[in-house]
Design a protein around this motif. Structure first.
Motif, short mmCIF file in Angstrom:
data_model
loop_
_atom_site.label_atom_id
_atom_site.label_comp_id
_atom_site.label_asym_id
_atom_site.label_seq_id
_atom_site.Cartn_x
_atom_site.Cartn_y
_atom_site.Cartn_z
N UNK A 206 4.41 36.94 26.71
CA UNK A 206 5.70 36.55 26.17
C UNK A 206 6.86 37.11 26.98
N UNK A 207 6.72 38.36 27.44
CA UNK A 207 7.74 38.95 28.31
C UNK A 207 7.88 38.11 29.57
N UNK A 208 6.74 37.76 30.16
CA UNK A 208 6.78 36.90 31.35
C UNK A 208 7.53 35.61 31.06
N UNK A 209 7.23 34.98 29.91
CA UNK A 209 7.86 33.70 29.58
C UNK A 209 9.37 33.84 29.47
N UNK A 210 9.83 34.94 28.88
CA UNK A 210 11.28 35.13 28.78
C UNK A 210 11.91 35.24 30.16
N UNK A 211 11.25 35.97 31.05
CA UNK A 211 11.83 36.23 32.37
C UNK A 211 11.82 34.99 33.26
N UNK A 212 10.95 34.02 32.97
CA UNK A 212 10.94 32.78 33.77
C UNK A 212 11.66 31.67 33.04
N UNK A 262 5.62 35.69 20.71
CA UNK A 262 7.04 35.55 20.39
C UNK A 262 7.76 36.89 20.44
N UNK A 263 7.07 37.96 20.06
CA UNK A 263 7.67 39.30 20.11
C UNK A 263 8.04 39.66 21.54
N UNK A 264 7.13 39.44 22.46
CA UNK A 264 7.42 39.72 23.87
C UNK A 264 8.51 38.81 24.41
N UNK A 265 8.47 37.55 23.98
CA UNK A 265 9.47 36.58 24.45
C UNK A 265 10.86 36.95 23.94
N UNK A 266 10.96 37.37 22.70
CA UNK A 266 12.26 37.69 22.13
C UNK A 266 12.85 38.98 22.68
#
Length: 281
Positions: A206-212, A262-266
Motif C-alpha cells: 500500500x505504501x508503494x501504491x501511494x508513492x506511485x 489501505x492503511x499503507x496507502x493512506x
C-alpha cells in the motif's frame, strides 16, 4: 497503470524457456511459509503439487522462445520492479537508517529452483530470503484473472509489490525474527505469525501504491483492493467449498488484506504497518 516513461529494471533474472531436470524441492528445503503456500495455492487452484512436496523428479521444460504476450508480461513486471526500486529508495532515505538494496526478480516458466526449494507455477509468486530474490511465473497473471477473479494491470503490480514488501521485511530484520518465533511455536501460533507477516507485506504494498500515485489510472486502486479481497484466506476456503477455519489461515481474511493495504496507502508511513503490535488485525 501508466508505465510508458518507466524503464526496465536491471535486477531481473530471466529463466524462461530453460530446460529443467532433476528433483523438485522437498518440504525440508522450502520452509514453513513455502510449504503452506504450496499446499494452499495447489488446493485452491486445483493443481497437483505433490512433486514439489515429495521431491519427485520435475517435468522437463521444452526450450522455446517466449510468445509476444509473455514478452509483454515480462516487460510489465520489469517496469513495475523499477517503480518499487524508486519508491523504496525514497522511503528508506526518509524513514530508515540505512540504504535500500533492491531484490532480484526471477522470471521463470513452469518450474525453477531456489535456495528455499523447488517451485512451479502452482506456488504462485514468492520471495526467498536466502538469496533475496522474488520468483514469478508470469503465467500467474492469467491465473489471477481467470481463476481468482483479480483482473487488471494494477492487480498484477500489487502482487509484485507484495513480494517486494517481503524483501523490505527481510532488510529490516523482520523475516528473521518471525522465522525464529515460528520455530518455537505450535502450528496454530506459527500460522498466526505468518498472517501478521503477510498483512504487513500488504501494508508495505500500500505504501508503494501511494508513492506511485502519479502512474495510477482510474480504477487502479480498486483493482488492487479487489485482488486483496479475492486472495483472502476466508474467501479462498469458501470458494473451495470449505467452511473457513481461521486457525489454518496464513495470509489473513479478505477484509484484513484490503484494510492493511489501505492503511499503507493512506499513510505512506512504515510505522503504520506494524501488524505485530496491534490487537486488531
Amino acid at each position: 497503470m501508466r508505465l510508458g516513461g518507466i524503464g526496465r529494471s536491471r535486477n531481473v533474472e530471466d529463466r524462461r524457456g530453460r530446460r529443467m531436470s532433476g528433483r523438485g524441492g522437498a518440504v525440508g528445503g522450502i520452509g514453513i511459509v513455502g510449504f503452506l503456500a504450496i499446499l494452499a495455492f495447489g488446493y485452491f487452484a486445483g493443481i497437483d503439487v505433490t512433486p514439489l512436496l515429495t521431491g519427485q523428479d520435475s517435468t522437463q521444460m521444452v526450450a522455446r522462445e517466449p510468445t509476444p504476450a509473455e514478452e509483454q508480461e515480462a516487460e510489465f513486471a520489469s517496469r513495475v520492479l523499477t517503480t518499487t526500486e524508486q519508491v523504496w529508495t525514497e522511503v528508506f532515505d526518509a524513514q530508515v537508517d540505512g540504504d535500500y538494496v533492491p531484490p532480484q526478480l526471477v522470471l521463470f516458466s513452469g518450474v525453477t529452483q531456489s535456495p528455499c526449494g523447488g517451485a512451479s507455477g502452482a506456488t504462485g509468486p514468492f520471495y526467498c530470503p536466502a538469496d533475496r530474490k522474488a520468483y514469478l511465473d508470469t503465467a500467474f497473471f492469467e491465473t489471477m484473472h481467470r481463476q481468482l477473479g483479480a483482473a487488471g494491470d494494477f492487480a498484477a503490480a500489487y502482487v509484485i509489490a507484495h513480494e517486494v514488501g517481503h524483501h523490505v521485511q527481510n532488510l529490516l530484520g523482520i523475516l528473521g525474527q518471525v522465522d525464529n518465533a515460528r520455530r518455537q511455536s505450535s502450528q496454530v501460533d506459527a500460522n498466526a505469525l505468518t498472517v501478521r507477516l503477510e498483512l504487513q507485506a500488504d501494508c508495505l504494498a500500500g505504501i508503494w501504491a501511494q508513492k506511485v500515485g502519479g502512474l495510477m489510472e482510474r480504477g487502479d486502486l480498486q483493482e488492487a483492493l479487489n485482488a486483496a479481497r479475492q486472495i483472502g484466506d476466508d474467501k479462498l476456503q469458501r470458494d473451495a467449498g470449505r467452511v473457513p477455519q481461521p486457525h489454518t489461515f496464513t495470509h489473513g481474511t479478505s477484509e484484513q488484506r484490503q484494510r492493511w493495504f489501505a492503511t499503507g496507502y493512506d499513510s505512506g508511513d512504515l510505522r503504520s504497518c506494524d501488524t505485530f503490535s496491534t490487537d486488531r488485525l
